[in-house]
Design an enzyme around this catalytic site. Structure first.
Site, short mmCIF file in Angstrom:
data_model
loop_
_atom_site.label_atom_id
_atom_site.label_comp_id
_atom_site.label_asym_id
_atom_site.label_seq_id
_atom_site.Cartn_x
_atom_site.Cartn_y
_atom_site.Cartn_z
N THR A 95 0.84 -1.21 0.00
CA THR A 95 0.00 0.00 0.00
C THR A 95 0.87 1.26 0.00
OG1 THR A 95 -1.63 -1.23 1.29
CG2 THR A 95 -1.89 1.17 1.21
N ARG A 106 3.09 -0.44 -7.90
CA ARG A 106 3.20 0.71 -6.99
C ARG A 106 4.63 1.22 -6.87
NH1 ARG A 106 -1.41 -1.35 -2.69
NH2 ARG A 106 -3.13 -0.06 -3.49
N HIS A 119 -5.77 -0.02 -7.35
CA HIS A 119 -6.54 -0.77 -6.35
C HIS A 119 -6.68 -2.21 -6.80
CE1 HIS A 119 -9.82 -1.91 -3.61
NE2 HIS A 119 -10.30 -2.56 -4.66
P1 ADP Z 1 -4.83 -1.39 -0.30
O1 ADP Z 1 -5.28 -0.47 -1.41
O2 ADP Z 1 -3.39 -1.76 -0.43
O3 ADP Z 1 -5.73 -2.59 -0.13
P2 ADP Z 1 -6.09 -0.34 2.11
O4 ADP Z 1 -7.27 -1.19 1.76
O5 ADP Z 1 -5.53 -0.47 3.48
O6 ADP Z 1 -4.89 -0.55 1.07
O7 ADP Z 1 -6.47 1.19 1.91
C1 ADP Z 1 -7.25 1.61 0.80
C2 ADP Z 1 -6.60 2.83 0.20
O8 ADP Z 1 -6.67 3.89 1.15
C3 ADP Z 1 -5.11 2.70 -0.12
O9 ADP Z 1 -4.84 2.08 -1.34
C4 ADP Z 1 -4.69 4.15 -0.12
O10 ADP Z 1 -5.08 4.82 -1.33
C5 ADP Z 1 -5.49 4.71 1.05
N1 ADP Z 1 -4.77 4.63 2.32
C6 ADP Z 1 -4.52 3.52 3.06
N2 ADP Z 1 -3.85 3.80 4.19
C7 ADP Z 1 -3.65 5.14 4.15
C8 ADP Z 1 -2.99 6.07 5.03
N3 ADP Z 1 -2.41 5.67 6.16
N4 ADP Z 1 -2.97 7.38 4.66
C9 ADP Z 1 -3.56 7.81 3.52
N5 ADP Z 1 -4.20 6.98 2.66
C10 ADP Z 1 -4.24 5.67 2.96
MG MG Z 2 -7.73 -2.67 0.40
#
Ligand code: ADP
Ligand code: MG
Length: 142
Positions: A95, A106, A119
């Site tokens: 992430t 990424r 995503h």
């Molecule tokens: P992923 O997309 O890797 O599954 P998450 O589901 O945890 O990650 O989070 C969804 C989206 O929210 C991330 O892809 C990112 O765009 C945003 N995000 C996640 N954690 C943070 C953070 N600590 N600060 C800002 N944006 C975040």
């Molecule tokens: Mg996610």
């Protein structure tokens, strides 16, 4: 035995704005064996972004994330492949791009932990929900 899976990917607004990124990301997906069975470019509004990310409602980054996701065009992709859900997560990378491995989408295209280019659904149940959020059954290739 490996099973054919479907997963939902989104090329996020930051990547859509970078010259060359959209095509490169699609190419990386195809090179890893993902079959594109649905694709559309669209802009979602704040409420639609909140619905998509409902699982994150209440988190400190929710407001900023949903503003970002409704800030410009996105491309939603329905992808099919054996082990698609886990394999897409691996190809995406962590992430936070600071922790993303070499060779991941990424690592190559994400700017920061929020504007992280792509995503991908994280499990079977979320893949089903997310695919149905953006695609009707008739919109997917057989
Ligand atoms: P992923 O997309 O890797 O599954 P998450 O589901 O945890 O990650 O989070 C969804 C989206 O929210 C991330 O892809 C990112 O765009 C945003 N995000 C996640 N954690 C943070 C953070 N600590 N600060 C800002 N944006 C975040
Ligand atoms: Mg996610």
């Amino acid at each position: 035995m490996k099973t054919l899976e479907r997963t939902l990917s989104i090329i996020k607004p930051d990547a859509m704005k970078k010259p060359g990124a959209t095509g490169d990301i699609i190419s990386m997906l195809e090179q890893k064996g993902f079959r594109i069975i649905g694709a559309k470019m669209l802009e979602i509004n704040k409420a639609q972004a909140e619905g998509f990310y409902a699982v994150h409602a209440g988190k400190p980054f929710f407001d900023s994330l949903t503003n970002f996701m409704s800030s410009g065009p996105i491309m939603v992709l329905a992808l099919e492949k054996e082990n698609a859900i886990a394999d897409l997560r691996e190809l995406m990378g962590a992430t936070n791009p600071a922790n993303a491995k070499e060779g991941t989408i990424r690592k190559k295209w994400a700017a920061n932990i929020e504007k992280n280019a792509i995503h991908g659904s994280d499990a079977e149940d979320t893949a089903r929900f997310e695919l149905s959020y953006f695609f009707a059954g008739y919109e997917l290739a057989r």
